[in-house]
Design a protein around this motif. Structure first.
Motif, PDB file in Angstrom:
ATOM      1  N   GLY A  99      -1.450  18.166  -8.334  1.00 26.14           N
ATOM      2  CA  GLY A  99      -1.935  18.597  -7.031  1.00 26.14           C
ATOM      3  C   GLY A  99      -3.144  17.829  -6.520  1.00 26.14           C
ATOM      4  N   ARG A 100      -3.600  16.848  -7.274  1.00 26.41           N
ATOM      5  CA  ARG A 100      -4.799  16.102  -6.864  1.00 26.41           C
ATOM      6  C   ARG A 100      -4.421  14.810  -6.155  1.00 26.41           C
ATOM      7  NH1 ARG A 100      -9.776  16.996 -10.852  1.00 26.41           N
ATOM      8  NH2 ARG A 100     -10.689  16.903  -8.774  1.00 26.41           N
ATOM      9  N   LYS A 101      -5.410  14.199  -5.528  1.00 27.48           N
ATOM     10  CA  LYS A 101      -5.238  12.902  -4.877  1.00 27.48           C
ATOM     11  C   LYS A 101      -5.964  11.874  -5.749  1.00 27.48           C
ATOM     12  CE  LYS A 101      -5.310  15.122  -0.305  1.00 27.48           C
ATOM     13  NZ  LYS A 101      -3.874  15.116  -0.089  1.00 27.48           N
ATOM     14  N   VAL A 102      -5.175  11.084  -6.459  1.00 29.02           N
ATOM     15  CA  VAL A 102      -5.706  10.245  -7.537  1.00 29.02           C
ATOM     16  C   VAL A 102      -5.514   8.770  -7.234  1.00 29.02           C
ATOM     17  CG1 VAL A 102      -5.681   9.843 -10.028  1.00 29.02           C
ATOM     18  CG2 VAL A 102      -4.977  12.071  -9.133  1.00 29.02           C
ATOM     19  N   GLY A 103      -6.565   7.991  -7.480  1.00 28.39           N
ATOM     20  CA  GLY A 103      -6.469   6.543  -7.360  1.00 28.39           C
ATOM     21  C   GLY A 103      -6.720   5.893  -8.700  1.00 28.39           C
ATOM     22  N   THR A 104      -5.961   4.833  -9.011  1.00 32.05           N
ATOM     23  CA  THR A 104      -6.219   4.078 -10.236  1.00 32.05           C
ATOM     24  C   THR A 104      -6.067   2.585  -9.945  1.00 32.05           C
ATOM     25  OG1 THR A 104      -5.732   3.909 -12.611  1.00 32.05           O
ATOM     26  CG2 THR A 104      -3.838   4.117 -11.127  1.00 32.05           C
ATOM     27  N   VAL A 105      -6.679   1.772 -10.797  1.00 28.94           N
ATOM     28  CA  VAL A 105      -6.719   0.321 -10.590  1.00 28.94           C
ATOM     29  C   VAL A 105      -5.761  -0.363 -11.556  1.00 28.94           C
ATOM     30  CG1 VAL A 105      -8.176  -1.728 -10.457  1.00 28.94           C
ATOM     31  CG2 VAL A 105      -9.157   0.533 -10.001  1.00 28.94           C
ATOM     32  N   LEU A 106      -4.833  -1.125 -11.016  1.00 32.19           N
ATOM     33  CA  LEU A 106      -3.996  -1.999 -11.848  1.00 32.19           C
ATOM     34  C   LEU A 106      -4.795  -3.282 -12.016  1.00 32.19           C
ATOM     35  CD1 LEU A 106      -0.549  -1.420 -10.074  1.00 32.19           C
ATOM     36  CD2 LEU A 106      -1.656  -0.049 -11.862  1.00 32.19           C
TER      37      LEU A 106
ATOM     38  N   TRP B 123      -2.290   6.900  -5.890  1.00 33.06           N
ATOM     39  CA  TRP B 123      -2.554   5.642  -5.192  1.00 33.06           C
ATOM     40  C   TRP B 123      -2.848   4.546  -6.209  1.00 33.06           C
ATOM     41  CZ3 TRP B 123      -3.036   4.819   0.262  1.00 33.06           C
ATOM     42  CH2 TRP B 123      -2.797   5.958   1.038  1.00 33.06           C
ATOM     43  N   LEU B 124      -2.320   3.361  -5.953  1.00 33.65           N
ATOM     44  CA  LEU B 124      -2.491   2.222  -6.857  1.00 33.65           C
ATOM     45  C   LEU B 124      -3.225   1.087  -6.139  1.00 33.65           C
ATOM     46  CD1 LEU B 124       1.148   2.085  -8.286  1.00 33.65           C
ATOM     47  CD2 LEU B 124      -0.820   3.302  -9.260  1.00 33.65           C
ATOM     48  N   LYS B 125      -4.235   0.533  -6.813  1.00 33.38           N
ATOM     49  CA  LYS B 125      -4.952  -0.634  -6.303  1.00 33.38           C
ATOM     50  C   LYS B 125      -4.445  -1.858  -7.063  1.00 33.38           C
ATOM     51  CE  LYS B 125      -8.350  -2.743  -4.014  1.00 33.38           C
ATOM     52  NZ  LYS B 125      -8.089  -3.239  -2.646  1.00 33.38           N
ATOM     53  N   PHE B 126      -3.747  -2.751  -6.356  1.00 33.13           N
ATOM     54  CA  PHE B 126      -3.025  -3.851  -6.985  1.00 33.13           C
ATOM     55  C   PHE B 126      -3.910  -5.080  -7.237  1.00 33.13           C
ATOM     56  CE2 PHE B 126       0.266  -1.153  -5.360  1.00 33.13           C
ATOM     57  CZ  PHE B 126       1.361  -1.340  -6.199  1.00 33.13           C
ATOM     58  N   GLU B 127      -4.848  -4.935  -8.164  1.00 31.70           N
ATOM     59  CA  GLU B 127      -5.721  -6.073  -8.500  1.00 31.70           C
ATOM     60  C   GLU B 127      -4.993  -7.145  -9.301  1.00 31.70           C
ATOM     61  OE1 GLU B 127      -9.433  -6.864  -7.842  1.00 31.70           O
ATOM     62  OE2 GLU B 127      -8.255  -5.959  -6.228  1.00 31.70           O
ATOM     63  N   ASN B 128      -3.804  -6.831  -9.794  1.00 29.40           N
ATOM     64  CA  ASN B 128      -2.997  -7.853 -10.465  1.00 29.40           C
ATOM     65  C   ASN B 128      -2.501  -8.921  -9.492  1.00 29.40           C
ATOM     66  OD1 ASN B 128      -1.355  -5.776  -9.311  1.00 29.40           O
ATOM     67  ND2 ASN B 128       0.392  -6.462 -10.500  1.00 29.40           N
ATOM     68  N   LEU B 129      -2.745  -8.708  -8.200  1.00 30.93           N
ATOM     69  CA  LEU B 129      -2.342  -9.689  -7.187  1.00 30.93           C
ATOM     70  C   LEU B 129      -3.455 -10.662  -6.817  1.00 30.93           C
ATOM     71  CD1 LEU B 129      -0.177  -7.452  -4.814  1.00 30.93           C
ATOM     72  CD2 LEU B 129       0.555  -8.862  -6.755  1.00 30.93           C
ATOM     73  N   GLN B 130      -4.611 -10.573  -7.481  1.00 37.97           N
ATOM     74  CA  GLN B 130      -5.632 -11.606  -7.301  1.00 37.97           C
ATOM     75  C   GLN B 130      -5.081 -12.960  -7.743  1.00 37.97           C
ATOM     76  OE1 GLN B 130      -8.409 -11.420  -5.745  1.00 37.97           O
ATOM     77  NE2 GLN B 130      -8.848  -9.220  -5.687  1.00 37.97           N
ATOM     78  N   PHE B 131      -5.703 -14.051  -7.316  1.00 30.05           N
ATOM     79  CA  PHE B 131      -5.183 -15.379  -7.664  1.00 30.05           C
ATOM     80  C   PHE B 131      -5.092 -15.571  -9.176  1.00 30.05           C
ATOM     81  CE2 PHE B 131      -5.788 -19.906  -8.655  1.00 30.05           C
ATOM     82  CZ  PHE B 131      -4.641 -20.402  -8.060  1.00 30.05           C
ATOM     83  N   THR B 132      -6.111 -15.118  -9.915  1.00 31.59           N
ATOM     84  CA  THR B 132      -6.064 -15.230 -11.373  1.00 31.59           C
ATOM     85  C   THR B 132      -5.485 -13.963 -12.003  1.00 31.59           C
ATOM     86  OG1 THR B 132      -8.341 -14.415 -11.637  1.00 31.59           O
ATOM     87  CG2 THR B 132      -8.040 -16.799 -11.431  1.00 31.59           C
ATOM     88  N   ALA B 133      -4.911 -13.096 -11.191  1.00 29.51           N
ATOM     89  CA  ALA B 133      -4.184 -11.891 -11.618  1.00 29.51           C
ATOM     90  C   ALA B 133      -5.071 -10.831 -12.263  1.00 29.51           C
ATOM     91  CB  ALA B 133      -3.032 -12.256 -12.564  1.00 29.51           C
ATOM     92  N   ALA B 134      -6.358 -10.772 -11.872  1.00 30.01           N
ATOM     93  CA  ALA B 134      -7.230  -9.731 -12.429  1.00 30.01           C
ATOM     94  C   ALA B 134      -8.454  -9.529 -11.549  1.00 30.01           C
ATOM     95  CB  ALA B 134      -7.666 -10.080 -13.843  1.00 30.01           C
ATOM     96  N   TYR B 135      -9.026  -8.328 -11.660  1.00 26.52           N
ATOM     97  CA  TYR B 135     -10.199  -7.950 -10.871  1.00 26.52           C
ATOM     98  C   TYR B 135     -11.451  -8.747 -11.235  1.00 26.52           C
ATOM     99  CZ  TYR B 135     -12.639  -5.718 -14.738  1.00 26.52           C
ATOM    100  OH  TYR B 135     -13.320  -5.516 -15.903  1.00 26.52           O
TER     101      TYR B 135
ATOM    102  N   ALA C 129      -9.285   2.728   2.191  1.00 26.56           N
ATOM    103  CA  ALA C 129      -7.839   2.849   2.395  1.00 26.56           C
ATOM    104  C   ALA C 129      -7.350   4.283   2.221  1.00 26.56           C
ATOM    105  CB  ALA C 129      -7.098   1.932   1.421  1.00 26.56           C
ATOM    106  N   ALA C 130      -8.000   5.024   1.311  1.00 23.88           N
ATOM    107  CA  ALA C 130      -7.567   6.398   1.019  1.00 23.88           C
ATOM    108  C   ALA C 130      -8.794   7.293   0.877  1.00 23.88           C
ATOM    109  CB  ALA C 130      -6.739   6.421  -0.261  1.00 23.88           C
ATOM    110  N   PRO C 131      -9.435   7.634   1.996  1.00 21.65           N
ATOM    111  CA  PRO C 131     -10.693   8.384   1.959  1.00 21.65           C
ATOM    112  C   PRO C 131     -10.565   9.798   1.389  1.00 21.65           C
ATOM    113  CG  PRO C 131      -9.909   8.137   4.220  1.00 21.65           C
ATOM    114  CD  PRO C 131      -9.072   7.244   3.380  1.00 21.65           C
ATOM    115  N   GLU C 132      -9.343  10.336   1.295  1.00 18.94           N
ATOM    116  CA  GLU C 132      -9.156  11.699   0.796  1.00 18.94           C
ATOM    117  C   GLU C 132      -9.045  11.779  -0.725  1.00 18.94           C
ATOM    118  OE1 GLU C 132      -9.468  14.259   2.874  1.00 18.94           O
ATOM    119  OE2 GLU C 132      -9.851  12.685   4.336  1.00 18.94           O
ATOM    120  N   LEU C 133      -9.147  10.651  -1.396  1.00 13.47           N
ATOM    121  CA  LEU C 133      -9.051  10.675  -2.866  1.00 13.47           C
ATOM    122  C   LEU C 133     -10.113  11.608  -3.457  1.00 13.47           C
ATOM    123  CD1 LEU C 133      -8.521   6.892  -3.746  1.00 13.47           C
ATOM    124  CD2 LEU C 133      -6.807   8.715  -3.809  1.00 13.47           C
ATOM    125  N   ASP C 134      -9.704  12.414  -4.444  1.00 16.41           N
ATOM    126  CA  ASP C 134     -10.682  13.278  -5.112  1.00 16.41           C
ATOM    127  C   ASP C 134     -10.887  12.906  -6.581  1.00 16.41           C
ATOM    128  OD1 ASP C 134      -8.505  14.497  -6.586  1.00 16.41           O
ATOM    129  OD2 ASP C 134      -8.135  15.792  -4.870  1.00 16.41           O
TER     130      ASP C 134
END
Length: 406
Positions: free
Chosen positions: A296-303, A42-54, A169-174
């Motif tokens: 086999g894992r459920k992985v989230g990372t932040v762009l 899973w990808l969290k698209f923080e590059n889509l903020q107005f200033t393009a960053a979290y 958004a993705a409560p099953e992330l481990d």
């Protein structure tokens, strides 16, 4: 909010404060990246903020907690990157005077963008540490409030809002894989995520050239420094608050090499059609570099950011074509006689490989005086086509050497 580490309640309060002024960015599963890594990615698209960053999350949370008098006097920050634009943008929105101190070599485009958000920019010193020291002096001289890029509980609480959105958004992330520079991003995420799911694994990622937090927490003495593509996490001195939080809540810190970061940036353009800077792609780079850790894992990372120079991005994309074998540079030794080049180009044509550029080297070469070195940059459909080309050239009697990025 005190100087103590923020709590989960502080992060929830921050989410309420910034709601509507900061974009709740998409959190999407990538089917293609999941297939490559053999995990649910899973990808969290923080590059889509107005200033393009979290960075907007922490900066706004900090600004909204200033007293009326502090807002009237204004704030100051030291940054040559995303933090500068976040503070400048939201300061202008709130009518707060903003001063940003940047190192003198800061690219003009970053200065112009920050000034475009209404900030007053002061160029001082050769490196970030010089700018930071000067900003702290001006803070006292002018009675301004300093907005730290990461080592501040309000900043950390603001970044923690990311974890609330990711797990909603993705409560099953481990597993969460998060870039580390100064440590503010992963600290806020770790506090929120471990509160919601105590057994979730939090993995920090640093650029191989800047293992500052790993050195501190693991007692290592790895060399720090270099021209990393991930300049947003190229931090030599992580925060005091953040290192304490990371020591308690982050399960491990992995290092990623430059080639993996470049590969991740290029894949995100090719697969997700999204532009991400080196630091923002560090989490995905870790997944790609060691996929067996996540299988086999459920992985989230932040762009976490998308501010990359367009010329640099172009270089990264072309270098990716070289790594995957579609673009090659060949050195072909041949007799310096009429028709030699025609014989070579005929073989290129037969193999369906396009010649981009050629150069003859007759003097600066170890070949005999009657020979020449012909350097050819070419583009093919795939790596197999280049391999067939080289085989045909060698079968025709030419000696071929292939350049490499390694």
């Amino acid at each position: 909010m005190t100087d103590a580490r923020p709590t989960f309640a502080d992060i929830e309060a921050a989410a309420n404060r910034v709601r509507g002024a900061v974009i709740q960015t998409p959190m999407l599963m990538s089917r293609t990246l999941s297939a490559i890594i053999v995990a649910e990615v899973w990808l969290k698209f923080e590059n889509l903020q107005f200033t393009a960053a979290y960075k907007e999350r922490g900066a706004l949370n900090k600004l909204l907690q200033l007293s009326n008098e502090e807002q009237r006097r204004g704030v100051i920050a030291a940054s040559a990157g995303n933090h500068a634009q976040a503070v400048a943008y939201h300061g202008a929105r709130l009518g707060i005077p903003v001063t940003i101190v940047m190192p003198e070599p800061t690219p003009t485009i970053k200065v112009v963008q920050t000034e475009g958000h209404g900030a007053s920019v002061i160029l001082h010193g050769r490196v970030f540490d010089d700018a930071y020291t000067h900003a702290r002096v001006l803070e006292k001289e002018r009675g301004l409030t300093f907005v730290h890029p990461f080592d501040d509980p309000a900043i950390v609480a603001g970044t923690g809002t990311l974890a609330l959105e990711m797990l909603a958004a993705a409560p099953e992330l481990d597993t969460l894989v998060v870039p580390i520079g100064g440590g503010g991003l992963i600290s806020g995420i770790a506090i929120a995520a471990k509160t919601i799911k105590p057994d979730i694994e939090i993995v920090g990622v640093e650029a191989e050239m800047f293992p500052a937090m790993k050195n501190i927490l693991e007692g290592k003495e790895l060399v720090i420094g270099g021209d990393t593509l991930a300049e947003g996490i190229a931090v030599k001195h992580p925060g005091q608050l953040t290192r304490a939080i990371i020591a308690d809540l982050v399960d491990r810190i992995d290092l990623v090499p430059e080639a993996a970061i470049e590969h991740a940036v290029a894949l995100l353009v090719a697969i997700e059609k999204t532009v991400v800077e080196g630091a923002g792609a560090a989490g995905l780079a870790a997944l790609l570099a060691e996929p067996e850790k996540y299988r086999g894992r459920k992985v989230g990372t932040v762009l976490c950011g998308g501010n990359i120079d367009t010329h640099l991005l172009a270089n990264v994309l072309v270098r990716e074509l070289v790594r995957c074998g579609r673009i090659a540079r060949l050195k072909i030794a041949a007799e310096d006689r009429p028709g030699a080049l025609a014989s070579i180009t005929a073989i290129f044509h037969e193999c369906g490989v396009n010649i981009i550029e050629t150069n003859h080297h007759r003097v600066f070469t170890a070949l005999p005086a009657k020979d020449t070195m012909i350097e050819v940059e070419c583009e093919a459909r795939d790596a197999e086509a280049v391999a067939r080309l080289i085989a045909r050239l060698e079968k025709a009697g030419f000696k071929v050497e292939r350049n490499s990025l390694e």
